[in-house]
Design a protein around this motif. Structure first.
Motif, PDB file in Angstrom:
ATOM      1  N   SER A 191     -72.858 -80.487 -57.897  1.00  0.00           N
ATOM      2  CA  SER A 191     -72.985 -78.954 -57.826  1.00  0.00           C
ATOM      3  C   SER A 191     -74.291 -78.479 -57.123  1.00  0.00           C
ATOM      4  O   SER A 191     -75.138 -79.268 -56.657  1.00  0.00           O
ATOM      5  CB  SER A 191     -73.754 -78.336 -59.362  1.00  0.00           C
ATOM      6  OG  SER A 191     -74.628 -76.959 -59.151  1.00  0.00           O
ATOM      7  N   ALA A 192     -73.600 -77.378 -56.223  1.00  0.00           N
ATOM      8  CA  ALA A 192     -74.972 -76.489 -55.718  1.00  0.00           C
ATOM      9  C   ALA A 192     -75.955 -76.452 -56.123  1.00  0.00           C
ATOM     10  O   ALA A 192     -77.141 -76.900 -55.644  1.00  0.00           O
ATOM     11  CB  ALA A 192     -73.983 -75.874 -54.831  1.00  0.00           C
ATOM     12  N   SER A 193     -75.823 -75.945 -57.346  1.00  0.00           N
ATOM     13  CA  SER A 193     -77.155 -75.727 -57.992  1.00  0.00           C
ATOM     14  C   SER A 193     -77.829 -77.075 -58.268  1.00  0.00           C
ATOM     15  O   SER A 193     -79.110 -76.803 -57.946  1.00  0.00           O
ATOM     16  CB  SER A 193     -76.396 -74.712 -59.289  1.00  0.00           C
ATOM     17  OG  SER A 193     -76.124 -73.757 -59.529  1.00  0.00           O
ATOM     18  N   ILE A 194     -76.999 -78.149 -58.687  1.00  0.00           N
ATOM     19  CA  ILE A 194     -78.343 -79.014 -59.009  1.00  0.00           C
ATOM     20  C   ILE A 194     -78.055 -79.850 -57.556  1.00  0.00           C
ATOM     21  O   ILE A 194     -79.709 -80.266 -57.422  1.00  0.00           O
ATOM     22  CB  ILE A 194     -77.393 -79.958 -59.720  1.00  0.00           C
ATOM     23  CG1 ILE A 194     -77.429 -79.439 -61.157  1.00  0.00           C
ATOM     24  CG2 ILE A 194     -78.344 -81.820 -60.306  1.00  0.00           C
ATOM     25  CD1 ILE A 194     -75.794 -79.957 -62.252  1.00  0.00           C
ATOM     26  N   PHE A 195     -77.818 -79.394 -56.799  1.00  0.00           N
ATOM     27  CA  PHE A 195     -78.285 -80.359 -55.370  1.00  0.00           C
ATOM     28  C   PHE A 195     -79.254 -79.653 -55.024  1.00  0.00           C
ATOM     29  O   PHE A 195     -80.675 -80.071 -55.137  1.00  0.00           O
ATOM     30  CB  PHE A 195     -77.310 -80.490 -54.591  1.00  0.00           C
ATOM     31  CG  PHE A 195     -77.847 -80.814 -53.136  1.00  0.00           C
ATOM     32  CD1 PHE A 195     -77.203 -82.102 -53.364  1.00  0.00           C
ATOM     33  CD2 PHE A 195     -77.962 -80.476 -52.009  1.00  0.00           C
ATOM     34  CE1 PHE A 195     -77.384 -82.878 -51.514  1.00  0.00           C
ATOM     35  CE2 PHE A 195     -78.071 -80.563 -50.809  1.00  0.00           C
ATOM     36  CZ  PHE A 195     -78.616 -82.229 -50.447  1.00  0.00           C
ATOM     37  N   ASP A 196     -79.761 -78.459 -55.070  1.00  0.00           N
ATOM     38  CA  ASP A 196     -80.075 -77.714 -54.234  1.00  0.00           C
ATOM     39  C   ASP A 196     -81.900 -77.782 -55.335  1.00  0.00           C
ATOM     40  O   ASP A 196     -83.049 -78.016 -55.167  1.00  0.00           O
ATOM     41  CB  ASP A 196     -80.440 -76.403 -53.864  1.00  0.00           C
ATOM     42  CG  ASP A 196     -79.204 -76.349 -53.248  1.00  0.00           C
ATOM     43  OD1 ASP A 196     -79.122 -77.029 -52.430  1.00  0.00           O
ATOM     44  OD2 ASP A 196     -78.525 -74.651 -53.717  1.00  0.00           O
ATOM     45  N   PHE A 197     -81.494 -78.229 -56.803  1.00  0.00           N
ATOM     46  CA  PHE A 197     -82.968 -77.727 -57.303  1.00  0.00           C
ATOM     47  C   PHE A 197     -83.972 -79.254 -57.386  1.00  0.00           C
ATOM     48  O   PHE A 197     -84.903 -79.209 -57.297  1.00  0.00           O
ATOM     49  CB  PHE A 197     -81.907 -77.074 -59.011  1.00  0.00           C
ATOM     50  CG  PHE A 197     -83.492 -77.580 -60.109  1.00  0.00           C
ATOM     51  CD1 PHE A 197     -84.364 -77.529 -60.375  1.00  0.00           C
ATOM     52  CD2 PHE A 197     -82.843 -79.056 -61.038  1.00  0.00           C
ATOM     53  CE1 PHE A 197     -84.630 -77.921 -61.527  1.00  0.00           C
ATOM     54  CE2 PHE A 197     -84.034 -79.747 -61.197  1.00  0.00           C
ATOM     55  CZ  PHE A 197     -85.239 -79.429 -62.383  1.00  0.00           C
ATOM     56  N   ALA A 198     -83.047 -80.441 -57.798  1.00  0.00           N
ATOM     57  CA  ALA A 198     -82.515 -81.374 -57.772  1.00  0.00           C
ATOM     58  C   ALA A 198     -83.869 -81.747 -56.662  1.00  0.00           C
ATOM     59  O   ALA A 198     -84.969 -82.573 -56.735  1.00  0.00           O
ATOM     60  CB  ALA A 198     -81.858 -82.385 -57.990  1.00  0.00           C
ATOM     61  N   LEU A 199     -83.468 -81.636 -55.233  1.00  0.00           N
ATOM     62  CA  LEU A 199     -84.485 -82.156 -54.694  1.00  0.00           C
ATOM     63  C   LEU A 199     -85.311 -81.266 -53.975  1.00  0.00           C
ATOM     64  O   LEU A 199     -86.792 -82.499 -54.096  1.00  0.00           O
ATOM     65  CB  LEU A 199     -83.654 -82.510 -53.193  1.00  0.00           C
ATOM     66  CG  LEU A 199     -82.057 -83.495 -53.011  1.00  0.00           C
ATOM     67  CD1 LEU A 199     -81.134 -82.475 -51.523  1.00  0.00           C
ATOM     68  CD2 LEU A 199     -82.356 -84.814 -53.169  1.00  0.00           C
ATOM     69  N   TYR A 200     -85.714 -80.239 -53.916  1.00  0.00           N
ATOM     70  CA  TYR A 200     -87.324 -79.729 -54.363  1.00  0.00           C
ATOM     71  C   TYR A 200     -87.913 -79.948 -55.556  1.00  0.00           C
ATOM     72  O   TYR A 200     -88.912 -80.327 -54.908  1.00  0.00           O
ATOM     73  CB  TYR A 200     -86.498 -77.931 -54.253  1.00  0.00           C
ATOM     74  CG  TYR A 200     -88.099 -77.817 -54.595  1.00  0.00           C
ATOM     75  CD1 TYR A 200     -88.500 -76.996 -53.208  1.00  0.00           C
ATOM     76  CD2 TYR A 200     -88.279 -76.795 -55.575  1.00  0.00           C
ATOM     77  CE1 TYR A 200     -89.943 -76.381 -53.759  1.00  0.00           C
ATOM     78  CE2 TYR A 200     -89.714 -76.105 -55.395  1.00  0.00           C
ATOM     79  CZ  TYR A 200     -90.328 -76.245 -54.195  1.00  0.00           C
ATOM     80  OH  TYR A 200     -91.607 -75.121 -55.000  1.00  0.00           O
ATOM     81  N   PHE A 201     -87.429 -79.922 -56.455  1.00  0.00           N
ATOM     82  CA  PHE A 201     -88.392 -80.742 -58.122  1.00  0.00           C
ATOM     83  C   PHE A 201     -88.982 -81.794 -57.647  1.00  0.00           C
ATOM     84  O   PHE A 201     -89.862 -82.269 -57.997  1.00  0.00           O
ATOM     85  CB  PHE A 201     -87.328 -80.116 -58.987  1.00  0.00           C
ATOM     86  CG  PHE A 201     -87.783 -80.974 -60.413  1.00  0.00           C
ATOM     87  CD1 PHE A 201     -89.175 -79.893 -60.987  1.00  0.00           C
ATOM     88  CD2 PHE A 201     -87.596 -82.430 -60.787  1.00  0.00           C
ATOM     89  CE1 PHE A 201     -89.341 -80.748 -62.450  1.00  0.00           C
ATOM     90  CE2 PHE A 201     -88.352 -82.491 -62.337  1.00  0.00           C
ATOM     91  CZ  PHE A 201     -89.278 -81.348 -62.271  1.00  0.00           C
TER      92      PHE A 201
END
Length: 550
Positions: A191-201
């Motif tokens: 998921s692009a959502s999870i990818f973007d969120f997870a790396l930043y978080f």
């Protein structure tokens, strides 16, 4: 480095060593394996819901959650550090120079945009993200450096440095509908959502808290309260995974789809431990209004310029959002004015800025707690309006108990205006210019002194499809709008689109795409999903992973 995880790109290798570390990839894999099946089921539910609308079932407020809407006792989390006052927010990409300019703009917050589907203009040229892999990874590096105050740099003899108290950072990941094809887990794209969120978080959450803020997000494109529940579950999982207290994360939801407008309270309820409010994503909302009612010939709208914030369905949406947020004690954020400063024409600039000022005045008087801007030079206009009319940090006390919005108000198609030759030509130009720039790595483009982005490109695409589908006529010529009529306009417009952001190769691709779109039984859900394959293959993804749209 991690079993089952593949990186299908050789782009931005230096960024990968900083961002796609072994521990970060383990976190990505854990999130994917825990939540991907839920995401997929929710995307199937979207399709089922659309089929019901196509069959004539009108959208309404969900009966199964009436108790949530009727219960006055629940409220959302109090404002997190730095989010008490959000009267002006600037949006923009994660390019290094742009991040510094936005954080130094004097606004209260900066929404750093991985989705790349909203407006931004910064000195000296407008720019926004297109999701090339290099953009996504370098953006993560830039934001991490900004948080740690290590982003200062020099180029062409000019120095870029953060001010002592920069704007508070909020991140927008991509929407649930998008995959990240350059990273797979167990042979399936993430998921692009999870990818973007997870790396930043993963890389920044503890550092942000140590510096007196927190991991804050804008959550786009949701269509159901269960999609908000998925975000809340991911927030709880992630906080536990890295050993942080629950409730540190905050998420502001963009209400930018028609189904979400009927579930605002439910969305807040699902995220209540982590919610920081709702935002009027006005342009995407118009796109969704047309797309969701694709089978309704009575929902054909006039020229895009006539679909203003004052038309009944948009006014109802705004008033309901403000009432809902203040009932639950969170921020009701306004939207984006499309106008940008016009340096070469003072008179035209004065007219454009007057439109911005009027838009911000309407928002603050309606009860919004803040607004979005697209350019640092607009900050003073927006800030002056909100400073004059919003004396405290927010307007949660403006309950708007006078507001009574029924389902019919949100579905009203009473929109004065006409379908004109100029409007069709403008729509074709916007769709072609944006889409070709996006393929070239740029997520927005200036056109006729407006900043066009994915949302406005989507509006134009589905309006052109709508006019062909239902045999609309051009008011000034009486001509029937057919696919062949659109073909002719496309062929006339293509040679006029001279811009350094647009290559002839990409323009040819999107011209064919638009001609095919107006001939479909139903328009595609998102042009960014359709065109993502070109970016992915350019980044090194195997061609067999990608679908053809031409």
């Amino acid at each position: 480095m991690v079993a089952g995880v593949q990186i299908l790109s050789k782009e931005a290798e230096q960024a990968q060593t900083q961002i796609l570390t072994e521990d970060a990839l383990k976190f990505l894999a854990a999130l994917h394996r825990t939540f991907e099946s839920t995401r997929q089921s929710l995307l199937v539910a979207r399709t089922v819901a659309q089929q019901k609308i196509d069959a004539g079932n009108a959208l309404d407020f969900p009966s199964e959650t009436a108790h949530v809407r009727a219960d006055p006792s629940w409220h959302c989390a109090p404002p997190a550090p730095g989010l008490e006052d959000r009267r002006v927010e600037i949006t923009g990409p994660t390019d290094r120079k742009m991040v510094i300019n936005a954080l130094n703009s004097g606004t209260k917050t900066f929404m750093a945009d991985f989705e790349g589907e909203y407006l931004h203009s910064s000195f000296p040229a407008p720019y926004a993200n297109s999701p090339t892999f290099a953009n996504m990874l370098n953006g993560q590096v830039n934001l991490g450096d900004a948080i740690r105050r290590k982003i200062d740099f020099e180029t062409n003899g000019k120095s870029y440095k953060l001010v002592e108290k920069p704007a508070i950072l909020i991140i927008r990941p991509r929407g649930w509908h998008l995959d990240e094809p350059r990273v797979t887990v167990d042979n399936a794209p993430m998921s692009a959502s999870i990818f973007d969120f997870a790396l930043y978080f993963f890389h920044n959450a503890k550092e942000l808290v140590a510096r007196g803020a927190g991991p804050y997000f804008y959550l786009p494109k949701m269509e159901h309260y269960l999609e908000a529940r998925l975000w809340n579950d991911i927030f709880n999982f992630s906080q536990s995974y890295i050993g942080m207290p629950h409730g540190v994360i905050r998420g502001t939801v963009l209400i930018e789809t028609l189904p979400a407008a009927f579930q605002m309270e439910e969305i807040l309820f699902e995220l209540r431990q982590h919610s920081s409010g709702l935002n009027c994503g006005r342009w995407d909302y118009i796109f969704s209004f047309i797309k969701k009612r694709r089978a309704d010939r009575t929902a054909v709208l006039p020229d895009r310029k006539d679909v203003t914030m004052e038309v009944p369905f948009m006014d109802a949406y705004v008033r309901l959002l403000i009432q809902t947020c203040h009932k639950r004690k969170v921020a009701a954020m306004g939207g984006m004015s499309a106008q940008i400063p016009i340096k070469e024409d003072p008179k035209a600039n004065e007219i454009a800025m007057a439109k911005v000022r009027a838009d911000k005045l309407r928002e603050v008087k309606n009860g919004h707690d803040g607004t979005w801007i697209a350019h640092p030079l607009i900050n003073k206009i927006a800030m002056d309006v909100f400073n004059e009319h919003m004396l405290g940090p927010n307007q949660y006390h403006v309950r708007r108990e006078d507001v009574k919005v029924a389902a019919a108000d949100l579905l009203s198609t009473s929109v004065p205006g006409q379908i004109t030759s100029e409007g069709i030509r403008s729509s074709v130009a916007t769709s072609l210019a944006y889409s070709s720039a996006w393929l070239g790595g740029n997520g927005c483009i200036p056109l006729n002194h407006l900043m066009e982005d994915a949302a406005t490109a989507e509006i134009t695409r589905v309006q052109l499809w709508q006019y062909v589908k239902y045999g609309s006529r051009v008011s000034d010529s009486g001509e029937l709008v057919t696919a062949e009529h659109i073909d002719k306009v496309v062929d006339e417009v293509v040679p006029t689109l001279k811009n350094p952001m647009i290559s002839q190769k990409n323009l040819d691709i999107v011209a064919k795409y638009l001609k095919k779109q107006v001939r479909q039984e139903w328009p595609s859900e998102f042009l960014t999903s359709d065109l993502m394959s070109y970016l992915a293959i350019a980044d090194g993804c195997p061609a067999h992973w990608q679908r053809s749209v031409l």
